[in-house]
Design a protein around this motif. Structure first.
Motif, PDB file in Angstrom:
ATOM      1  N   ASP B   8      -5.269   0.886  -6.482  1.00  0.00           N
ATOM      2  CA  ASP B   8      -4.413   1.977  -6.955  1.00  0.00           C
ATOM      3  C   ASP B   8      -5.097   3.250  -6.481  1.00  0.00           C
ATOM      4  O   ASP B   8      -6.097   3.699  -7.073  1.00  0.00           O
ATOM      5  N   ASN B  10      -4.834   7.230  -4.698  1.00  0.00           N
ATOM      6  CA  ASN B  10      -4.010   8.426  -4.517  1.00  0.00           C
ATOM      7  C   ASN B  10      -3.385   8.432  -3.128  1.00  0.00           C
ATOM      8  O   ASN B  10      -4.034   8.098  -2.135  1.00  0.00           O
ATOM      9  N   LYS B  11      -2.096   8.839  -3.054  1.00  0.00           N
ATOM     10  CA  LYS B  11      -1.383   8.734  -1.766  1.00  0.00           C
ATOM     11  C   LYS B  11      -2.037   9.587  -0.670  1.00  0.00           C
ATOM     12  O   LYS B  11      -1.870   9.310   0.507  1.00  0.00           O
ATOM     13  N   LYS B  12      -2.851  10.578  -1.056  1.00  0.00           N
ATOM     14  CA  LYS B  12      -3.566  11.371  -0.036  1.00  0.00           C
ATOM     15  C   LYS B  12      -4.576  10.501   0.719  1.00  0.00           C
ATOM     16  O   LYS B  12      -4.939  10.765   1.843  1.00  0.00           O
ATOM     17  N   ARG B  13      -5.041   9.427   0.066  1.00  0.00           N
ATOM     18  CA  ARG B  13      -6.139   8.624   0.631  1.00  0.00           C
ATOM     19  C   ARG B  13      -5.715   7.197   0.983  1.00  0.00           C
ATOM     20  O   ARG B  13      -6.402   6.472   1.666  1.00  0.00           O
ATOM     21  N   GLU B  57     -10.618   9.073  -9.502  1.00  0.00           N
ATOM     22  CA  GLU B  57      -9.156   8.937  -9.518  1.00  0.00           C
ATOM     23  C   GLU B  57      -8.680   7.561  -9.049  1.00  0.00           C
ATOM     24  O   GLU B  57      -7.700   7.036  -9.527  1.00  0.00           O
ATOM     25  N   ASP B  58      -9.354   7.034  -8.025  1.00  0.00           N
ATOM     26  CA  ASP B  58      -8.855   5.810  -7.383  1.00  0.00           C
ATOM     27  C   ASP B  58      -9.528   4.569  -7.974  1.00  0.00           C
ATOM     28  O   ASP B  58     -10.593   4.645  -8.589  1.00  0.00           O
TER      29      ASP B  58
END
Lengths: 86, 86
Positions: B8, B10-13, B57-58
């Protein structure tokens, strides 16, 4: 049985899938459940999920292990209420 | 080792995580990779992923099984290039 359940379900249906899976398994990460479950309950869960999902769009995978299976998890980053066994 | 990787991120990564994981494992569902991997490569993958993700976050989980592990999958709905062994 020990089951790791991963799912990719349309957001219109995902809340119901979550609510249903929570009755039988433990939520451990976005799109991931795991836990011990009897064959009888696995069949119940399957039937309930099949009622909820659109089989053309949604996808649920169960990795089914023997009951005494102990998951060795390695966690990178944050984790939700499960332990890092390595 | 046999590894099931769920993530899961973050869409940035996430694209970089996907690109990196694809070098070692097989993508089987949104947020899920699996496959056989040597201990050496698992360490390499871990180090590369730790460079990419934000650990606050991830979240990446590896379920690590013995090499001869054969995943019994039950698939509800659509599946991506893997088989339904039950």
């Amino acid at each position: 049985m020990y089951v790791i359940m991963v799912y990719d379900v349309n957001k219109k249906r995902v809340q119901k899938v979550l609510k249903t899976a929570r009755k039988y398994l433990k939520w451990v990460q976005k799109s991931v459940f795991e836990g011990k479950i009897t064959e009888k309950n696995l069949k119940k869960l399957r039937d309930q999920l099949l009622e909820l999902i659109n089989q053309e769009e949604d996808s649920i995978y169960w990795y089914i292990m023997e009951p005494e299976f102990k998951p060795y998890r390695k966690i990178l980053g944050k984790s939700e209420n499960i332990s890092n066994l390595i």
